[in-house]
Design a protein around this motif. Structure first.
Motif, short mmCIF file in Angstrom:
data_model
loop_
_atom_site.label_atom_id
_atom_site.label_comp_id
_atom_site.label_asym_id
_atom_site.label_seq_id
_atom_site.Cartn_x
_atom_site.Cartn_y
_atom_site.Cartn_z
N THR A 9 12.05 86.72 81.98
CA THR A 9 12.34 88.14 81.84
C THR A 9 13.22 88.39 80.62
N GLY A 10 14.16 87.50 80.37
CA GLY A 10 14.99 87.62 79.16
C GLY A 10 14.17 87.50 77.89
N ILE A 11 13.21 86.60 77.89
CA ILE A 11 12.34 86.46 76.72
C ILE A 11 11.52 87.73 76.54
N ALA A 17 12.40 90.69 77.44
CA ALA A 17 13.32 91.73 76.97
C ALA A 17 13.56 91.62 75.48
N VAL A 18 13.76 90.42 74.98
CA VAL A 18 13.99 90.23 73.54
C VAL A 18 12.76 90.60 72.74
N VAL A 19 11.59 90.15 73.18
CA VAL A 19 10.36 90.49 72.48
C VAL A 19 10.12 92.00 72.50
N ARG A 41 11.97 98.00 68.12
CA ARG A 41 12.76 98.25 66.90
C ARG A 41 11.84 98.35 65.68
N GLU A 49 10.33 100.30 78.49
CA GLU A 49 10.52 98.84 78.48
C GLU A 49 11.27 98.38 79.72
N ALA A 91 12.39 94.35 72.78
CA ALA A 91 13.38 95.01 71.92
C ALA A 91 13.00 94.88 70.45
N VAL A 92 12.54 93.71 70.04
CA VAL A 92 12.14 93.52 68.64
C VAL A 92 10.93 94.38 68.30
#
Length: 79
Positions: free
Chosen positions: A18-20, A22-24, A30, A48, A26-27
């Motif tokens: 889930t953290g991965i 979230a990062v993907v 952005r 998201e 967010a990128v």
């Protein structure tokens, strides 16, 4: 040394995956929305977060139940 099976075990953890996501997310958000107004960015953030919540429920990292464990307001002793 870290073996392949250790990495696979780490990536199969629901919190890490889930953290991965979230990062993907967010990128990607952005990059796609860097020239758009703030209101659209907030909408994208809410979308998201809904996707991540669904992913957590799907992989079993979060429990989704219809009811709550809270007692009814009538039965609370105030006083």
């Amino acid at each position: 040394m870290t073996s392949y099976s250790d990495i696979v075990a780490l990536l199969s953890d629901p919190i890490v995956s889930t953290g991965i996501l979230a990062v993907v997310g967010a990128v990607v958000t952005r990059v796609l929305l860097r020239n758009h107004p703030t209101r659209r960015q907030w909408t994208a953030l809410r979308t998201e977060m809904a996707r991540l919540s669904g992913a957590m429920i799907l992989v079993g990292g979060a429990k989704f139940e219809g009811g709550s464990d809270c007692p009814k307001a009538d039965s609370l002793d105030v006083g």
